[in-house]
Design a protein around this motif. Structure first.
Motif, short mmCIF file in Angstrom:
data_model
loop_
_atom_site.label_atom_id
_atom_site.label_comp_id
_atom_site.label_asym_id
_atom_site.label_seq_id
_atom_site.Cartn_x
_atom_site.Cartn_y
_atom_site.Cartn_z
N PRO A 162 -7.03 1.06 -4.73
CA PRO A 162 -6.32 -0.15 -5.18
C PRO A 162 -4.93 -0.28 -4.57
CG PRO A 162 -7.35 0.96 -7.03
CD PRO A 162 -7.50 1.86 -5.86
N GLU A 163 -4.17 0.82 -4.51
CA GLU A 163 -2.81 0.73 -3.99
C GLU A 163 -2.81 0.30 -2.53
OE1 GLU A 163 -0.23 4.16 -4.51
OE2 GLU A 163 1.16 3.33 -3.02
N HIS A 164 -3.62 0.96 -1.73
CA HIS A 164 -3.66 0.64 -0.31
C HIS A 164 -4.13 -0.79 -0.07
CE1 HIS A 164 -5.80 0.44 3.62
NE2 HIS A 164 -4.62 0.88 4.03
N THR A 165 -5.11 -1.21 -0.84
CA THR A 165 -5.64 -2.57 -0.69
C THR A 165 -4.58 -3.61 -1.07
OG1 THR A 165 -7.82 -1.72 -1.27
CG2 THR A 165 -7.52 -4.10 -1.35
N ALA A 166 -3.87 -3.35 -2.17
CA ALA A 166 -2.80 -4.27 -2.59
C ALA A 166 -1.72 -4.35 -1.53
CB ALA A 166 -2.20 -3.80 -3.91
N ARG A 167 -1.33 -3.21 -1.00
CA ARG A 167 -0.29 -3.18 0.05
C ARG A 167 -0.73 -3.96 1.29
NH1 ARG A 167 4.03 0.38 -0.65
NH2 ARG A 167 3.68 2.02 -2.18
#
Lengths: 198, 198
Positions: free
Chosen positions: A153-158
């Motif tokens: 989720p974090e990488h995708t959001a970034r």
DNA sequence: CCCTTTTGACTGACTAGTCAGTAAATACGA
DNA sequence: TCGTATTTACTGACTAGTCAGTCAAAAGGG
């Protein structure tokens, strides 16, 4: 019937914030002087200095005003269905140019001052974290409910925010309608192939 | 042995360009004054005005100087193998921060002035078109040779540049190492899934 | 001696911020 | 309720400083 004691005062503050908005919209950040804000306010520069000791203080207050409005707008997305919510959030982030183009320009100018202005930097970082958190949460929900692929989720959001910021920058620098359209398409592709894939 | 007649002059010009570079690197675009450039140059401000009538003229020349260097650096990528060439080009575009961070900051400042400065806007547009053309060409070759999927070269190039610009903006505004790493990963994913897919 | 280059002193425009004074609204005391 | 303080919001004139750009004079090399 009890009115907040500073009702008049906060009305004045709001009028100054709106005047600052108009002055910024019209003259850009580099051309934003106390005189121009005062002109929009319809009073003297000393009147503004009466309410805000320094220009820096006024701009800090203005950025708070602006980012709060932005977060309120994003907050209005109420759907809980992950895919729909993600798409709506991203639509909110890639705003139409039109009336808001001047603000997009001024915002990039202000953002480019972040390295020299701790106040700005802190506020932009905080705002970015807030938006990223919203995206991470909805992506997390999508994964839990099994409608999204098992991405980070974090990488995708970034990544999504990087595309959004790139589109905004390019819309300002290159004066291209295309920039925002490219971003919309890219974000859609990304959601389709990476997030929904399996 | 014939030396161009303006050899001394162009040496002076180059010295002024380097002085401007250092002043910009150190003080940012908003803090870039003739005095600071003169200090770096080691001469008086009037000396600079002898070679460039106005600050605007000097900055136009400086931007030409800077973008030409940039294009030369990108031009050094000589591989003809499409996949390798595309990856190397994208690596060139997402530069390391380190020594160049100050310049990345100043460049975003200058880019944010594009809406107010036709000279800047023209040059940034021209530069972007040049880079986009390189990307489109290599993507086109990849498709012809059957190593890339049948994507739209223009749209793909625009998307990749959007990610690059987003990363640069975020690296400056949020002061994050992460921004460039995210971009590298995003670009790699994109190349893997969209371009190489079949 | 001449021509390019450079300097120092200067100007005018603009900047944020200060300050004394003012007018109107509000609070308070008898 | 009437008169007196006090506060709020403001003005216009001002200060001190910064900026790009000008100009006459001078330096210095060929």
């Amino acid at each position: 019937m009890a009115e907040p004691p500073d009702r008049r005062t906060s009305e004045i503050d709001e009028a100054i914030m709106r005047a600052t908005y108009r002055a910024l919209h019209e003259h850009g950040y580099a051309g934003l002087t106390m005189q121009r804000i005062a002109d929009e306010y319809g009073k003297s520069t000393a009147a503004i200095h009466y309410h805000y000791d320094t220009k820096e203080e006024l701009l800090a207050a203005f950025l708070d005003f602006l980012l709060e409005r932005f977060r309120e707008a994003v907050h209005e997305v109420e759907t809980t269905d992950p895919e729909r919510r993600l798409r709506l959030l991203l639509d909110q982030l890639i705003v139409e140019p039109g009336d808001h183009h001047g603000l997009l320009v001024a915002m990039l100018e202000m953002r480019s001052q972040a390295p020299y202005n701790e106040t700005f930097r802190e506020r932009f970082q905080q705002n970015d974290e807030y938006i990223r958190y919203l995206l991470e949460t909805v992506i997390g929900h999508g994964i839990e409910e099994g409608v999204f692929a098992d991405v980070d989720p974090e990488h995708t959001a970034r990544t999504l925010l990087t595309v959004v910021d790139g589109a905004r920058t390019r819309a300002v620098v290159l004066d291209e309608q295309t920039a925002l359209e490219t971003a919309r398409a890219a974000v859609e592709e990304y959601v389709d192939t990476v997030v929904l894939a399996d």
